[in-house]
Scaffold this motif. Structure first.
Motif, PDB file in Angstrom:
ATOM      1  N   SER A 230       0.835  -1.204   0.000  1.00 30.18           N
ATOM      2  CA  SER A 230       0.000   0.000   0.000  1.00 30.18           C
ATOM      3  C   SER A 230       0.870   1.254   0.000  1.00 30.18           C
ATOM      4  CB  SER A 230      -0.939   0.003   1.212  1.00 30.18           C
ATOM      5  OG  SER A 230      -0.225   0.172   2.415  1.00 30.18           O
ATOM      6  N   VAL A 231       2.001   1.206   0.704  1.00 32.30           N
ATOM      7  CA  VAL A 231       2.927   2.344   0.704  1.00 32.30           C
ATOM      8  C   VAL A 231       3.692   2.397  -0.616  1.00 32.30           C
ATOM      9  CG1 VAL A 231       4.947   3.368   1.834  1.00 32.30           C
ATOM     10  CG2 VAL A 231       3.175   2.285   3.203  1.00 32.30           C
ATOM     11  N   TYR A 232       4.064   1.221  -1.108  1.00 31.51           N
ATOM     12  CA  TYR A 232       4.841   1.190  -2.355  1.00 31.51           C
ATOM     13  C   TYR A 232       4.069   1.800  -3.519  1.00 31.51           C
ATOM     14  CZ  TYR A 232       7.080  -0.327  -6.601  1.00 31.51           C
ATOM     15  OH  TYR A 232       7.652  -0.324  -7.849  1.00 31.51           O
ATOM     16  N   ILE A 233       2.798   1.418  -3.669  1.00 32.13           N
ATOM     17  CA  ILE A 233       2.066   1.881  -4.861  1.00 32.13           C
ATOM     18  C   ILE A 233       1.847   3.392  -4.834  1.00 32.13           C
ATOM     19  CG2 ILE A 233       0.919  -0.339  -5.234  1.00 32.13           C
ATOM     20  CD1 ILE A 233      -1.611   0.876  -4.054  1.00 32.13           C
ATOM     21  N   VAL A 234       1.664   3.968  -3.637  1.00 33.08           N
ATOM     22  CA  VAL A 234       1.493   5.416  -3.533  1.00 33.08           C
ATOM     23  C   VAL A 234       2.775   6.144  -3.925  1.00 33.08           C
ATOM     24  CG1 VAL A 234       1.073   7.328  -1.926  1.00 33.08           C
ATOM     25  CG2 VAL A 234      -0.321   5.263  -1.793  1.00 33.08           C
ATOM     26  N   ASN A 235       3.915   5.538  -3.594  1.00 32.03           N
ATOM     27  CA  ASN A 235       5.202   6.184  -3.834  1.00 32.03           C
ATOM     28  C   ASN A 235       5.975   5.603  -5.020  1.00 32.03           C
ATOM     29  OD1 ASN A 235       5.526   8.122  -1.451  1.00 32.03           O
ATOM     30  ND2 ASN A 235       5.036   6.211  -0.404  1.00 32.03           N
ATOM     31  N   ALA A 236       5.363   4.670  -5.765  1.00 29.43           N
ATOM     32  CA  ALA A 236       6.058   4.023  -6.890  1.00 29.43           C
ATOM     33  C   ALA A 236       6.690   5.016  -7.876  1.00 29.43           C
ATOM     34  CB  ALA A 236       5.104   3.076  -7.623  1.00 29.43           C
ATOM     35  N   PRO A 237       5.956   6.085  -8.257  1.00 27.46           N
ATOM     36  CA  PRO A 237       6.586   7.062  -9.168  1.00 27.46           C
ATOM     37  C   PRO A 237       7.815   7.728  -8.558  1.00 27.46           C
ATOM     38  CG  PRO A 237       4.202   7.337  -9.175  1.00 27.46           C
ATOM     39  CD  PRO A 237       4.527   6.394  -8.056  1.00 27.46           C
ATOM     40  N   LYS A 238       7.813   7.952  -7.226  1.00 27.24           N
ATOM     41  CA  LYS A 238       8.975   8.559  -6.569  1.00 27.24           C
ATOM     42  C   LYS A 238      10.189   7.637  -6.653  1.00 27.24           C
ATOM     43  CE  LYS A 238       6.793  11.478  -3.048  1.00 27.24           C
ATOM     44  NZ  LYS A 238       6.687  11.737  -1.593  1.00 27.24           N
ATOM     45  N   TYR A 239       9.957   6.340  -6.395  1.00 23.31           N
ATOM     46  CA  TYR A 239      11.071   5.390  -6.453  1.00 23.31           C
ATOM     47  C   TYR A 239      11.607   5.277  -7.881  1.00 23.31           C
ATOM     48  CZ  TYR A 239       8.975   4.069  -1.977  1.00 23.31           C
ATOM     49  OH  TYR A 239       8.462   4.089  -0.712  1.00 23.31           O
ATOM     50  N   ALA A 240      10.700   5.266  -8.850  1.00 20.71           N
ATOM     51  CA  ALA A 240      11.112   5.157 -10.255  1.00 20.71           C
ATOM     52  C   ALA A 240      11.840   6.410 -10.717  1.00 20.71           C
ATOM     53  CB  ALA A 240       9.898   4.902 -11.137  1.00 20.71           C
ATOM     54  N   ALA A 241      11.497   7.550 -10.111  1.00 19.05           N
ATOM     55  CA  ALA A 241      12.118   8.825 -10.504  1.00 19.05           C
ATOM     56  C   ALA A 241      13.539   8.967  -9.967  1.00 19.05           C
ATOM     57  CB  ALA A 241      11.264   9.989 -10.021  1.00 19.05           C
ATOM     58  N   ASP A 242      13.883   8.139  -8.981  1.00 18.61           N
ATOM     59  CA  ASP A 242      15.215   8.214  -8.374  1.00 18.61           C
ATOM     60  C   ASP A 242      16.296   7.923  -9.417  1.00 18.61           C
ATOM     61  OD1 ASP A 242      17.277   8.370  -6.558  1.00 18.61           O
ATOM     62  OD2 ASP A 242      16.983   6.342  -5.771  1.00 18.61           O
ATOM     63  N   GLY A 243      17.155   8.902  -9.648  1.00 15.91           N
ATOM     64  CA  GLY A 243      18.237   8.739 -10.608  1.00 15.91           C
ATOM     65  C   GLY A 243      17.850   9.114 -12.027  1.00 15.91           C
ATOM     66  N   VAL A 244      16.543   9.341 -12.262  1.00 21.80           N
ATOM     67  CA  VAL A 244      16.065   9.728 -13.596  1.00 21.80           C
ATOM     68  C   VAL A 244      15.746  11.222 -13.624  1.00 21.80           C
ATOM     69  CG1 VAL A 244      14.325   9.350 -15.396  1.00 21.80           C
ATOM     70  CG2 VAL A 244      15.131   7.422 -14.002  1.00 21.80           C
ATOM     71  N   LEU A 245      14.987  11.671 -12.629  1.00 21.08           N
ATOM     72  CA  LEU A 245      14.673  13.093 -12.530  1.00 21.08           C
ATOM     73  C   LEU A 245      15.727  13.816 -11.702  1.00 21.08           C
ATOM     74  CD1 LEU A 245      10.813  13.135 -11.800  1.00 21.08           C
ATOM     75  CD2 LEU A 245      11.979  13.244 -14.009  1.00 21.08           C
ATOM     76  N   LEU A 246      15.894  15.100 -11.954  1.00 21.99           N
ATOM     77  CA  LEU A 246      16.760  15.927 -11.121  1.00 21.99           C
ATOM     78  C   LEU A 246      16.155  16.028  -9.732  1.00 21.99           C
ATOM     79  CD1 LEU A 246      17.478  18.871 -13.615  1.00 21.99           C
ATOM     80  CD2 LEU A 246      19.028  16.993 -13.017  1.00 21.99           C
ATOM     81  N   ASN A 247      16.997  16.274  -8.706  1.00 22.59           N
ATOM     82  CA  ASN A 247      16.492  16.408  -7.342  1.00 22.59           C
ATOM     83  C   ASN A 247      15.427  17.493  -7.250  1.00 22.59           C
ATOM     84  OD1 ASN A 247      18.100  14.384  -6.231  1.00 22.59           O
ATOM     85  ND2 ASN A 247      19.811  15.773  -5.868  1.00 22.59           N
ATOM     86  N   SER A 248      15.626  18.586  -8.007  1.00 28.93           N
ATOM     87  CA  SER A 248      14.660  19.695  -7.981  1.00 28.93           C
ATOM     88  C   SER A 248      13.309  19.243  -8.546  1.00 28.93           C
ATOM     89  CB  SER A 248      15.186  20.884  -8.784  1.00 28.93           C
ATOM     90  OG  SER A 248      15.507  20.498 -10.105  1.00 28.93           O
ATOM     91  N   SER A 249      13.330  18.415  -9.595  1.00 28.95           N
ATOM     92  CA  SER A 249      12.084  17.905 -10.181  1.00 28.95           C
ATOM     93  C   SER A 249      11.395  16.934  -9.224  1.00 28.95           C
ATOM     94  CB  SER A 249      12.370  17.208 -11.510  1.00 28.95           C
ATOM     95  OG  SER A 249      12.862  18.123 -12.461  1.00 28.95           O
ATOM     96  N   GLN A 250      12.190  16.137  -8.517  1.00 30.28           N
ATOM     97  CA  GLN A 250      11.611  15.226  -7.523  1.00 30.28           C
ATOM     98  C   GLN A 250      10.940  16.014  -6.410  1.00 30.28           C
ATOM     99  OE1 GLN A 250      13.261  11.509  -6.237  1.00 30.28           O
ATOM    100  NE2 GLN A 250      15.060  11.789  -7.492  1.00 30.28           N
ATOM    101  N   ALA A 251      11.553  17.147  -6.033  1.00 28.52           N
ATOM    102  CA  ALA A 251      10.965  17.992  -4.990  1.00 28.52           C
ATOM    103  C   ALA A 251       9.625  18.553  -5.450  1.00 28.52           C
ATOM    104  CB  ALA A 251      11.923  19.139  -4.637  1.00 28.52           C
ATOM    105  N   ILE A 252       9.566  19.016  -6.700  1.00 27.26           N
ATOM    106  CA  ILE A 252       8.321  19.566  -7.243  1.00 27.26           C
ATOM    107  C   ILE A 252       7.237  18.495  -7.291  1.00 27.26           C
ATOM    108  CG2 ILE A 252       7.227  20.497  -9.329  1.00 27.26           C
ATOM    109  CD1 ILE A 252       9.893  21.995  -9.831  1.00 27.26           C
TER     110      ILE A 252
END
Length: 424
Positions: A230-252
């Protein structure tokens, strides 16, 4: 005299219930909203780059938290098995805490974290580990009708933590020191309040039986997996964004995602008063009344969701921009998509409560497993192509997928009358 005594007992029970309810609500609310305040503080004081690191690290910590709690407090409090002692539960939680620490280090090594990112991830995981450890002592208090003590502890920890975090980060501009101060607060409260308070009520010892420890790991396995996924699916895009998006984009993305958490939290508050009614109708096999509650909750959730969509479109971006000190004007549509996804997720929570009342846990595990697989694939695919917009699209697709699986399962259980079959 006897009637007078019964009235006094009833009055005392009502007062204790109110005290338990108020303090528990305060503690849960403060603890839930702290993540919002942390993000505001880090974004304004440290900038979007460090905020991006913080939001990812906090998401990882929330995931490993459910390794630390494993089956959770509900399992502990509702357990009527006299064979498993309080000592067994405490020992089981200590082992789970150790597994949490090992899992956090292993995950960080696999992901190749280093420097400040590594330290922040491990510190936040340790903080959540202490929260998971404290929860077993909250369970002792809860089971013995001293829930207000747990709520008081959580309230004090939350207020002291956010104050210490803000003051130290404002002075030092160092989130490592700020997180360390919170770990110190949680550690001191654990050893000088949580443990002594629970020990006074239930003097547990270290007469632990390994057979019972293994049983707890085995019997609570599906509950653990449901909570974990239940926690994973809510945050799945965040985990996938790790190393792909810039830190600033992850913050946004973390900022735009934050209102979704508030929507789902509000719906959980809406559901709570109806749980006893649902349980009563289930026991009596009153299928029409049971489903009327579900429909009523659906109606209120959709109505609340529409209000949130309108409010977010008009006021959402200006408020978020003001609070976080970032110009978010170009992310209005993304915010609307996120809130729409949160509505689907909230509707799933309602169906989950209904199916949990009927003790259908395995089918929910299957739903979460399938949704997690879809979430992993969709998130990685869309983010690699559309970057931040891909993360937003992945979020709503994940939530829509979960809702469809839940509604189809619930319709099937109703049509076949299995929802009232009273079997696991």
């Amino acid at each position: 005299m006897r009637q007078l005594s019964l009235k006094k007992v009833k009055l005392a029970d009502e007062q204790n219930f109110r005290k338990n309810f108020i303090w528990n609500m305060l503690g849960m609310t403060f603890n839930s909203f702290n993540s919002l305040f942390y993000m505001v503080i880090v974004t304004r004081i440290n900038g979007t780059d460090e905020a991006g690191i913080f939001t990812l690290a906090f998401s990882v910590a929330c995931l490993v938290f459910y390794i630390g709690t494993y089956a959770g407090r509900v399992y502990q409090v509702t357990d009527s098995n006299k064979i498993i002692s309080t000592s067994d539960y405490v020992a089981h939680r200590l082992i789970a805490f150790a597994v949490l620490v090992i899992a956090s280090i292993t995950y960080s090594v696999i992901m190749g974290y280093s420097g400040q990112k590594l330290i922040v991830v491990l510190l936040l995981c340790l903080l959540k580990g202490l929260e998971a450890l404290a929860d077993v002592f909250y369970g002792i208090l809860h089971k013995n009708d001293y829930l207000y003590k747990a709520g008081f502890s959580l309230t004090v920890k939350s207020l002291l933590s956010i104050t210490a975090f803000f003051v130290i980060d404002l002075i030092t501009h160092n989130i490592v020191l700020s997180i360390s101060s919170m770990i110190l607060i949680w550690g001191l409260m654990l050893f000088f309040y949580d443990i002594p308070s629970s020990y006074k009520i239930d003097k547990f010892d270290w007469n632990v039986r390994l057979k019972n420890i293994f049983f707890l790991f085995k019997d609570g396995f599906f509950v653990f997996l449901i909570n974990f996924f239940s926690v994973y699916i809510v945050n799945a895009p965040k985990y996938a964004a790790d190393g792909v998006l810039l830190n600033s984009s992850q913050a946004i993305f973390g900022i735009v995602l934050m209102p979704a958490t508030l929507v789902s939290l509000a719906v959980q508050y809406l559901i709570q008063p109806y749980l006893k009614k649902m349980a009563r109708y289930y026991e009596r096999e009153e299928i029409n009344n049971f489903n009327k509650i579900i429909m009523k909750l659906f109606f209120f959730t959709i109505l609340f969701g529409v209000i949130c969509l309108i409010g977010a479109y008009i006021f959402g971006i200006p408020i978020l921009s003001l609070v976080y000190g970032i110009n978010l004007t170009e992310y209005r549509i993304q915010l609307e998509i996120i809130i729409l996804g949160a509505i689907f997720y909230s509707l799933s929570i309602i169906l989950s409560a209904a199916m949990t009342t009927a003790r259908y846990t395995f089918i929910q595990f299957v739903i979460y497993l399938l949704t997690s697989i879809v979430g992993f694939g969709v998130s990685n695919f869309l983010i690699s192509i559309f970057k931040l917009d891909g993360a937003v699209l992945a979020y709503i697709l994940i939530m829509l997928n979960q809702f469809i699986l839940y509604i189809l399962s619930y319709i099937y259980l109703n049509k076949t009358k299995k929802i009232f079959a009273k079997h696991l």
